[in-house]
Write an enzyme that holds these catalytic residues in place. Sequence first.
Site, mmCIF file in Angstrom:
data_model
loop_
_atom_site.group_PDB
_atom_site.id
_atom_site.type_symbol
_atom_site.label_atom_id
_atom_site.label_comp_id
_atom_site.label_asym_id
_atom_site.label_seq_id
_atom_site.Cartn_x
_atom_site.Cartn_y
_atom_site.Cartn_z
ATOM 1 C CE1 TYR A 242 8.742 5.198 2.820
ATOM 2 C CE2 TYR A 242 7.212 7.049 2.961
ATOM 3 C CZ TYR A 242 7.677 5.844 3.444
ATOM 4 O OH TYR A 242 7.095 5.267 4.549
ATOM 5 N NE ARG B 296 9.892 6.452 8.462
ATOM 6 C CZ ARG B 296 8.938 6.168 7.575
ATOM 7 N NH1 ARG B 296 9.127 5.210 6.690
ATOM 8 N NH2 ARG B 296 7.806 6.834 7.587
ATOM 9 C CG HIS C 56 11.179 -2.119 4.491
ATOM 10 N ND1 HIS C 56 9.814 -2.113 4.298
ATOM 11 C CD2 HIS C 56 11.482 -3.293 5.079
ATOM 12 C CE1 HIS C 56 9.313 -3.236 4.775
ATOM 13 N NE2 HIS C 56 10.299 -3.977 5.254
ATOM 14 C CB ILE C 57 12.146 3.084 0.063
ATOM 15 C CG1 ILE C 57 11.671 2.288 -1.150
ATOM 16 C CG2 ILE C 57 12.780 4.414 -0.358
ATOM 17 C CD1 ILE C 57 10.447 2.886 -1.841
ATOM 18 C CB ALA D 39 1.581 0.060 6.419
ATOM 19 N NE ARG E 87 3.981 6.572 1.583
ATOM 20 C CZ ARG E 87 4.232 5.340 1.992
ATOM 21 N NH1 ARG E 87 4.720 4.453 1.162
ATOM 22 N NH2 ARG E 87 3.962 4.982 3.215
ATOM 23 N N PRO F 58 0.793 -1.229 0.000
ATOM 24 C CG PRO F 58 -0.074 -1.077 2.148
ATOM 25 C CD PRO F 58 0.571 -2.044 1.200
ATOM 26 C CG ASN F 59 -0.166 4.398 1.325
ATOM 27 O OD1 ASN F 59 -1.068 5.075 0.840
ATOM 28 N ND2 ASN F 59 -0.284 3.786 2.483
ATOM 29 C CG ASN G 180 8.480 -1.817 0.217
ATOM 30 O OD1 ASN G 180 7.913 -1.939 1.305
ATOM 31 N ND2 ASN G 180 9.072 -0.692 -0.168
ATOM 32 C CD GLU H 91 11.156 -7.356 5.531
ATOM 33 O OE1 GLU H 91 11.610 -8.421 6.032
ATOM 34 O OE2 GLU H 91 10.592 -6.481 6.203
ATOM 35 N NE ARG I 84 6.958 4.523 9.814
ATOM 36 C CZ ARG I 84 5.840 4.579 9.078
ATOM 37 N NH1 ARG I 84 5.519 3.593 8.273
ATOM 38 N NH2 ARG I 84 5.056 5.629 9.140
HETATM 39 C C1 DQA Z 1 8.249 1.181 3.700
HETATM 40 C C2 DQA Z 1 8.325 1.413 5.222
HETATM 41 C C3 DQA Z 1 6.992 1.149 5.879
HETATM 42 O O1 DQA Z 1 7.085 1.390 7.273
HETATM 43 C C4 DQA Z 1 5.918 2.054 5.312
HETATM 44 O O2 DQA Z 1 4.668 1.747 5.874
HETATM 45 C C5 DQA Z 1 5.873 2.015 3.816
HETATM 46 C C6 DQA Z 1 7.118 1.998 3.078
HETATM 47 C C7 DQA Z 1 9.554 1.575 2.982
HETATM 48 O O3 DQA Z 1 9.725 1.169 1.841
HETATM 49 O O4 DQA Z 1 10.382 2.301 3.553
HETATM 50 O O5 DQA Z 1 4.800 2.084 3.219
HETATM 51 O O6 DQA Z 1 8.015 -0.201 3.461
#
Ligand code: DQA
Length: 143
Positions: free
Chosen positions: A22, A106, A99-100, A76, A17, A9-10, A73, A97, A110
């Site tokens: 990011y 953070r 994460h950007i 959340a 964003r 998501p997102n 990725n 896995e 997270r």
């Molecule tokens: C994320 C980190 C997550 O905590 C967050 O909810 C995201 C992006 C990252 O790529 O840094 O949506 O996965």
Amino acid sequence: MKVLVLNGPNLGRLGSREPVIYGSTTYAQLVELCQETGRELGLEVEVRQTDHEGEMLGWLHEAADSTTPVVLNAGAWTHYSIAVRDAAAQLTAPLVEVHISNVHQREEFRHHSFISAIAAGVIVGLGVDGYDLALRWVAKNAG
Ligand code: DQA
């Protein structure tokens, strides 16, 4: 070899964003970056994004049934979805896995990932380069 790059998501809103967190690379540019790395490595890279958990579960089931490696990725969902973890746990090919952002710098919520324990490895905080690095590892170690 085929590799699925799955985004939760997102992540479709990359570029607009929270760019301080990011970066300014758009989702379309991320897709292009992954495909470019795939071409260089001789991988057939398919990049997908969804805001719907059930769709992500279906993609993970597809990867499990076809023994396809996955770069994930989960956004959340990483931090609370046991369903995504249970689907990812069914893979027989490796899962990396990504994460950007550096999730450990953070908010506390997270810091825990439900995915990490079943992943071959985790790349965090290296921006969109994390996807490139993950694909290089998959090319070398999967298949
Ligand atoms: C994320 C980190 C997550 O905590 C967050 O909810 C995201 C992006 C990252 O790529 O840094 O949506 O996965």
